[in-house]
Design an enzyme around this catalytic site. Sequence first.
Site, short mmCIF file in Angstrom:
data_model
loop_
_atom_site.label_atom_id
_atom_site.label_comp_id
_atom_site.label_asym_id
_atom_site.label_seq_id
_atom_site.Cartn_x
_atom_site.Cartn_y
_atom_site.Cartn_z
N GLU B 279 62.55 3.87 30.36
CA GLU B 279 62.64 2.41 30.34
C GLU B 279 63.79 1.93 31.22
O GLU B 279 63.67 0.92 31.92
CB GLU B 279 62.82 1.94 28.89
CG GLU B 279 62.46 0.49 28.67
CD GLU B 279 62.24 0.17 27.19
OE1 GLU B 279 61.22 0.60 26.64
OE2 GLU B 279 63.10 -0.48 26.60
N GLU B 282 62.65 2.22 34.68
CA GLU B 282 61.68 1.14 34.95
C GLU B 282 62.40 -0.19 35.20
O GLU B 282 62.07 -0.92 36.14
CB GLU B 282 60.71 1.00 33.76
CG GLU B 282 59.60 -0.01 34.01
CD GLU B 282 58.71 -0.24 32.78
OE1 GLU B 282 58.88 0.46 31.76
OE2 GLU B 282 57.87 -1.15 32.84
N CYS B 299 58.94 -0.84 22.10
CA CYS B 299 59.01 0.18 21.04
C CYS B 299 58.36 -0.27 19.74
O CYS B 299 57.98 0.54 18.92
CB CYS B 299 60.46 0.53 20.73
SG CYS B 299 61.35 1.15 22.12
N SER B 319 57.57 -3.56 29.00
CA SER B 319 57.77 -2.24 29.59
C SER B 319 56.50 -1.43 29.38
O SER B 319 55.85 -1.53 28.34
CB SER B 319 58.95 -1.56 28.89
OG SER B 319 58.91 -0.17 29.14
N LYS B 358 53.12 1.30 12.97
CA LYS B 358 52.98 2.56 13.71
C LYS B 358 51.66 3.25 13.38
O LYS B 358 51.16 4.03 14.17
CB LYS B 358 54.15 3.50 13.39
CG LYS B 358 55.50 3.01 13.91
CD LYS B 358 55.70 3.30 15.39
CE LYS B 358 57.04 2.76 15.90
NZ LYS B 358 57.08 2.70 17.37
N GLU B 361 49.38 1.62 15.73
CA GLU B 361 49.73 2.06 17.08
C GLU B 361 49.18 3.46 17.37
O GLU B 361 48.61 3.71 18.43
CB GLU B 361 51.25 2.05 17.26
CG GLU B 361 51.72 2.50 18.62
CD GLU B 361 53.23 2.66 18.69
OE1 GLU B 361 53.85 2.10 19.59
OE2 GLU B 361 53.80 3.37 17.82
N GLU B 366 44.74 3.74 23.72
CA GLU B 366 45.66 3.95 24.85
C GLU B 366 46.62 5.12 24.60
O GLU B 366 47.19 5.67 25.53
CB GLU B 366 46.52 2.70 25.09
CG GLU B 366 45.76 1.44 25.44
CD GLU B 366 45.46 0.57 24.22
OE1 GLU B 366 45.40 1.11 23.10
OE2 GLU B 366 45.28 -0.65 24.39
N CYS B 503 64.24 -1.87 12.81
CA CYS B 503 63.51 -0.83 12.07
C CYS B 503 64.15 -0.48 10.74
O CYS B 503 63.45 0.00 9.83
CB CYS B 503 63.40 0.43 12.92
SG CYS B 503 62.89 0.10 14.60
#
Lengths: 160, 580
Positions: B279, B282, B299, B319, B358, B361, B366, B503
């Site tokens: 990241e 990037e 994230c 990102s 999550k 996710e 993907e 988190c």
Amino acid sequence: MSIDRNGKGKAKFDQLQAFIEEMRLEPGALMPVMQKAQEIFGYLPEEVQRFVAEGLGVTLSEVYGVATFYSQFVLEEQGEHVIGVCMGTACYVKGSQAILDRLAGELKVEVGKTTPDGKFTLNATRCLGCCGLAPVMMIGDEVFGRLTPDDIPGIVAKFR
Amino acid sequence: MDMVKLTIDGIAVEAPAGSTVLEAAKLANIYIPTLCYLKDVNQIGACRMCVVDTGARALSAACVMPINEGMVVKTNTPAVREARKVNLGLILSCHDRKCLTCVRNQNCELQAMAENLGVRDIAFEGAMNSYDTDLSSPSIDRDANKCILCGRCVAACHSVQGVGVIGRVNRGFNTIVEPPFNADIGSVACINCGQCIMACPVGALREKDSTKAVFDALGDPEKVVIVQPAPAVRVALGEEFGMPMGTRVTGKLAAALRRMGFNKVFDTNFGADLTIMEEGTELLGRIKNGGVLPMITSCSPGWIKFIEHNYPEFLPNLSSCKSPHEMLGAVIKSYYAKVAGIDPKKIFTVSVMPCVAKKFEAQRPEMNVNGLQDVDAVITTRELARMIKELGIDFVNLPDEGFDDLLGESTGAAAIFGTTGGVMEAALRTVADILEGKDLQKLDYTAVRGIEGVKEASLTLAGKEIKVAVANGTGNARKLMEKVKSGEAEYAFIEVMGCPGGCVTGGGQPIVSSRVRLDMDPRQVRAKAIYTEDEAMTLRKSHQNESLKKLYAEFLGEPNGHLAHELLHTHYTDRSAVKA
């Protein structure tokens, strides 16, 4: 009939949009806007509730919560004539259940539903506030009091 | 501040004007029972458990009753106690009381209330609702039969998170909390953050259980089962075993996972260091090459789904980095499989996350390389605790152990990923070193720390001014995005964590009761433990992680290079057709 804000229903949505613009900054605008929407469309289908939510910057969930909380709001298309039979205490004691039953039989429709030809919606309502005329029903804005079941066919015939 | 004097249960109390009776009582250490009240989230006086006698004709709800000068409050008269019992009895009368098999057994505010008020029989046998459980979401299950209509989830969803996909529907006995038009929670613009679960006092909202899948994998001799816990898990898991909030249990966590039978105990913190390399690179690339700015962190899967539904125009700003555990999952099934000589198809990767989003996710198409999902199962901190208990592991008395070599090393920068501002700070530590071309002494970027909803900072790196912003909770993120959208603020880099506090207080963390939340803010207490974890590390910058250097040298090549892109980066989906 599906309601499409860009298609057939556009004029109605434009009318609602104008009212939303007027009300947008008022605190507590949601209820009057929903009342207006119901006045314009006759009921509050999902597309109309979404339009209200977007227009006022609230969530659909909030609009739907209000729509399902108040019995005044209806989510299904109503008949041309909405019949409300009072089930308040005085009317009930004076036999409004028999009035309601007679209407259901005469119109061949369940309470809370609309006749297949779209002419009548039959509702049981709470107190209509004219207990002196018990038992009472309303068809549209017109009040009918001191009813007996045998009055029903004649009254209904006038609206057919 | 104007102070108001009043008397509560004969005790003279002085409280700031505008306080409620409940808040004033708290100052005098007088506990008033509550159910629908949740500090900073829900204050509606609905459940009537907190009724007190203020000398008025009727009892008042302490959570909404403002104090006034000379007020005399009695919190414990026979009439007050009787009223509370009747109110509780009415709530219990239509509650699905299958406590023994409830996920919230022994961690239920309603159960605790029944115990505290001495309920020994159910006063009213009322009608019961019988709703189907909504299992449509990959993250959240809804069981309306357990719902007590306190409205805490609705407030968390609407007022805190600004998502607003659930609400009260219908009225009276038929009231139900659900998405509009009878939709399933899995089909609306729910972001799976799970803050509704954190707010729920009972078992009406809970995570989708994945413990069975993990137990099954552990019992399958054909499978190599590899686990990784997130940074925030190690500062909260202890609470499930009676340890004080903020206890760091990193060593015990690794030991417990090993005893559970995982073949390898790797660490999401390694994935976090890896994320910083990708990241950070990037970001520097976007700044140098005139790429899309501000770049926004990726994230937090709750945040990702929020932006996909609500701000599709900003998808190019995200990102392209996968989140740390997804990166590590992909690395386990490629690099580790190669080094260990294992067929990646036999590897079953488990992530222990402070998060229920999550779970969603991990199922995204993907997050798949060569036909293999990066992560096969996600369990929350709570689910891990349940598994440890089921296995009879004496967690509190476990020795401290470390993570396994190769993908178990991490730095302090990774540790702070678990709290708001942490990803930003970790990135700045690395980006600053790269831009300045040296090992800088500066480590702490305190401007981006803390639980304030939106934080901004301006830094000068290599003579260049860089503006950054950090938001926690999607309600705050929305405010920040509106500022960016209107052009009111220009940033190079934005960190967003979907949950308030980040988190550490994610939707998969130990649930803190409303009573404890009166005294302690888990966002702060757990974050403090996170920063202690960081300070305790020898290495505190991601790019100094030796195992990570080895991963790049032996396998990945350059950060943002070809293989890195294939394994560690992703793309997003415009979901704006589905709106809240």
